[in-house]
Design an enzyme around this catalytic site. Structure first.
Site, short mmCIF file in Angstrom:
data_model
loop_
_atom_site.label_atom_id
_atom_site.label_comp_id
_atom_site.label_asym_id
_atom_site.label_seq_id
_atom_site.Cartn_x
_atom_site.Cartn_y
_atom_site.Cartn_z
N ASP A 467 2.93 -7.72 -6.97
CA ASP A 467 1.79 -6.80 -7.04
C ASP A 467 2.25 -5.42 -7.51
O ASP A 467 3.44 -5.10 -7.49
CB ASP A 467 1.18 -6.70 -5.63
CG ASP A 467 -0.31 -6.38 -5.65
OD1 ASP A 467 -0.80 -5.90 -6.68
OD2 ASP A 467 -0.97 -6.58 -4.61
N ASP A 536 -9.53 -8.69 -8.12
CA ASP A 536 -9.82 -8.84 -6.69
C ASP A 536 -11.27 -9.24 -6.49
O ASP A 536 -11.66 -9.68 -5.42
CB ASP A 536 -9.55 -7.53 -5.96
CG ASP A 536 -8.08 -7.33 -5.67
OD1 ASP A 536 -7.32 -8.30 -5.79
OD2 ASP A 536 -7.68 -6.19 -5.34
C1 DGJ Z 1 -4.04 -6.12 -4.33
C2 DGJ Z 1 -4.14 -7.54 -4.79
O1 DGJ Z 1 -4.94 -7.61 -5.93
C3 DGJ Z 1 -4.70 -8.40 -3.66
O2 DGJ Z 1 -4.87 -9.71 -4.10
C4 DGJ Z 1 -3.80 -8.31 -2.48
O3 DGJ Z 1 -2.58 -8.92 -2.76
C5 DGJ Z 1 -3.60 -6.86 -2.08
N1 DGJ Z 1 -3.18 -6.05 -3.18
C6 DGJ Z 1 -2.59 -6.75 -0.97
O4 DGJ Z 1 -2.33 -5.46 -0.64
#
Ligand code: DGJ
Length: 714
Positions: A467, A536
């Site tokens: 991430d 997300d």
């Molecule tokens: C952002 C990501 O897009 C999510 O899927 C998740 O992993 C969060 N970060 C976790 O902090």
């Protein structure tokens, strides 16, 4: 007429007439870069400057390229008697801003697979600077990959102010630009505009989470707006996991130039004597059969030549992010691992929140940088979880965000100078975090060691979700003391150094590229990553649009699509159908689902395993755009054209639109008979629809939509 009386002698004769009336330069020489359907043609003029003469459909008779009128100079540089945006701008130690590049030589050689690489060397005879232009042409895929190298043969450094990867010229009636912009939770939204006089730019200044607002790709239609099956379409994308810029400039003569490369914004780069600067690759395809074909070209190329394990399988998974957020312990995770198993999924993926002890990661305010398992939540560490997964026969994946740091972390206490941030004024935090300075080799080693250490202590970790939630903020490098303007570039180079080392040691491990959703999606990163998290936003209605946007550039197997609780008003079946169009996963707590829903999901996983090869390897046809807001449909056809999967969704249908919208399929063999079944129904019963010829299905179509809102069919 020419076609019937064509002969090489005739063409030579015609060329000589044109020469005699001054149409062609005496010593002109063509450099032809061909794929099966496309040609990019350059001409070395008698004054040794290099011009583009063609970019488009490959001509049948190669010697007719000599007849083409000249377009712009191939890579226009600053001070070159040219009145529009240049591709290159370098200043030497004497403050000389002018660069005039002339042809020295070119070479053509075989490159990866069936591709051919043409390298053109240009040099400025007054200043000791040269440029090499690279064009790699992939014949079958009709993709050309281009970049440039700037060589400083001077005895003193030069300052690179503009250093494009590519400059392309077009001559058309009109130009239509499609861009893919958005925001967190609204990635790759499509907007179209007709280009007028002057400049239009698509760029990013965000550094790490580079494409949060604008994706590093575009679609350009020539003459008229291309649709899925008609018109001239160019899809272009920059392979660079950082700031990019595309400049589209239409001049007074209606000619267009497109400059692609690293964004020169705050990125002047000093090139020492003897050094070479390698620009990132600009990857493009041209299609005269609309955007669908252009996307299929890129997908084929990407699977074969670019994406990590591009031709391999992908793992279905259960992720715990939305099921638990930061609130979990070993038992909860082991239970979820069992759920993954009982659903028939390949893997369980543990998300954020598993680390940090002095500053536990119980929310997004602390712990980033301290990659030791949290002893309260996971007293037996990650190893206990990989063991539990092994016992269940599922793989185990782990979330990391190794480029980032929370100020509240032990890492910050130890290495306050490792962050990108100024020290003399108040700092700004994006999601309570800062970015580690990957231009610094010490930091590169640290990031490498984190991942390597995890894999050494827990060799059963089978997957990473990597991430990157923050853009570069508080732009100051404690490492790049003299050249702060190198930071945006050196950061990305530093990241690639880490990823190169990891790939060399762990060539097989699949990884998901994530950046607070789809904030980093480019074809250089995808050398190291097998897939990316598109957004997300997993509301299935929004996902129809987001996945549609990304499908223009990336093959379905790289687009992670999970079923979650977002938008509880939409049926589970609709959500699952949307996720099945990409690399499917779940992010749900199944123990809280009604049994019928859980059973449906189990059957869906089975069904998906039965046809995912078509999604992963097949050809994509975008049949009906979600931007109609009534219905949308997409289909995938396997290479042999024997099996196909069609996804049809009713979004907000208007009265009687279902009847009038018979769905015409594509990509089938007209003379073959196809048995049509509706599968993945909530009641678990497949329905035999009938047997039809490919001709019928493509010409007349079939009923696939309804008049009910938010229904779907496969
Ligand atoms: C952002 C990501 O897009 C999510 O899927 C998740 O992993 C969060 N970060 C976790 O902090």
């Amino acid at each position: 007429i020419l076609n019937t009386i064509y002969s090489p002698q005739l063409m030579k004769y015609l060329a000589s007439i044109l020469l005699s009336v001054g149409f062609l330069p005496l010593s002109a020489q063509e450099i032809v870069i061909n794929t099966n359907n496309t040609a990019l043609v350059l001409r070395v003029d008698k004054d040794k400057r290099v011009y583009q003469t063609h970019l488009g459909k490959r001509l049948m008779h190669e010697n007719e390229y000599a007849l083409l009128p000249q377009m712009g100079e191939v890579c226009i540089s600053n001070g070159n008697g040219n009145y529009f945006e240049p591709a290159f701008h370098f200043t030497n130690s004497k403050g000389n801003e002018t660069v005039i590049l002339k042809y020295v030589s070119h070479q053509v050689k075989k490159s990866d697979g069936n591709s051919t690489e043409t390298v053109v060397l240009l040099t400025d005879s007054v200043r000791q600077n040269s440029v090499r232009l690279f064009y790699k042409a992939y014949p079958k895929e009709n993709v050309i990959v281009t970049h440039s190298e700037i060589i400083n043969n001077d005895k003193k450094p030069i300052a690179l102010k503009k250093y494009a990867s590519s400059m392309l010229h077009f001559r058309a009636q009109d130009y239509y630009l499609t861009q893919f912009n958005g925001d967190w939770a609204a990635e790759a939204s499509i907007t179209e505009s007709k280009l007028g006089f002057g400049k239009k730019m698509i760029d990013s200044n965000l550094g790490t989470r580079a494409n949060m607002f604008a994706s590093p790709f575009f679609l350009l239609s020539l003459d008229k707006q291309a649709d899925e099956n008609n018109g001239q379409a160019i899809l272009g994308t920059l392979g660079w996991t950082g700031n990019f810029r595309f400049t589209f400039e239409k001049d007074h003569e209606n000619k267009l130039r497109v400059i692609s490369g690293i964004n020169p914004f705050n990125s002047e780069y000093q090139l020492k004597a003897g050094e070479t600067f390698v620009t990132p690759e600009f990857i493009f395809t041209y299609s005269d059969e609309g955007t669908g074909k252009a996307s299929r070209n890129l997908h084929n190329w990407a699977r074969k030549y670019r994406v990590k394990d591009g031709e391999g399988d992908r793992l279905t998974l259960l992720n715990n992010w939305e099921a638990t957020f930061f609130d979990f312990n070993e038992k909860k995770i082991v239970d979820l691992i069992s759920e993954a198993k009982s659903l028939g999924l390949d893997m369980f993926l543990l998300d954020d929140g598993w680390f940090g002890n002095k500053h536990p990661r119980n929310d997004d305010k602390a712990g980033l940088g301290d990659w030791q398992p949290n002893k309260k939540k996971l007293p037996n560490g990650i190893k206990a979880l990989t063991d539990a997964a092994k016992q269940q026969g599922v793989k185990f994946g782990l979330w990391i965000e190794p480029e980032m740091i929370n100020p509240k972390s032990e890492l910050m206490e130890k290495h306050p100078n490792w962050v990108v941030a100024w020290n003399d004024r108040e700092r700004y935090y994006f999601r309570n975090q800062l970015v580690l300075d990957l231009s610094n080799p010490e930091v590169q080693n640290y990031v490498y060691d984190i991942v390597d250490g995890l894999l050494t202590t827990c060799p059963d970790i089978a997957y990473f979700k990597w991430d990157c939630n923050s853009p570069l903020t508080n732009i100051y490098s404690n490492y790049e003391k003299e050249h702060q303007s190198h930071l945006f570039v050196d950061y990305v180079k530093g990241l690639y150094k880490v990823l190169d080392r990891l790939k060399a040691k762990y060539p097989k491990i699949p990884m998901m590229l994530c950046s607070g959703g789809g904030g980093r999606t480019d074809y250089e990163a995808l050398r190291y990553f097998t897939e990316f998290w598109a957004s997300d936003n997993t509301d299935p209605i929004d996902r129809l649009y987001i996945q549609w946007g990304f499908s223009h550039i990336f093959p379905a197997k790289t687009i992670c699509a999970h079923v979650t609780e977002w938008n509880r008003k939409v049926d589970l079946k609709f959500k699952v159908d949307v996720a099945m169009m990409g690399k499917m996963g779940f992010d749900l707590n199944f123990s809280t689902l009604p049994k019928a829903d859980a059973d449906f999901c189990k059957n869906a996983v089975k069904a998906y395993n039965g046809f995912k090869d078509i999604i992963f390897k097949g050809d994509l046809y975008r049949l009906v755009s979600p931007y109609s807001n009534t219905h949308t449909a997409t289909m995938y056809v396997d290479e042999a054209q024997k099996r196909a999967v069609v996804f049809a969704f009713d979004i907000f249908p208007r009265y009687s639109t279902a009847e009038s919208t018979r769905l015409k399929l594509q990509g089938l063999q007209a003379n073959k008979m196809y048995k049509v079944k509706e599968i993945n129904r909530y009641d678990g019963k497949d329905i035999e629809v009938g047997t039809f010829s490919g001709d019928y299905l493509m010409t007349v179509g079939m009923k696939a939509f309804s008049e009910h809102r938010l229904q779907s069919r496969i």
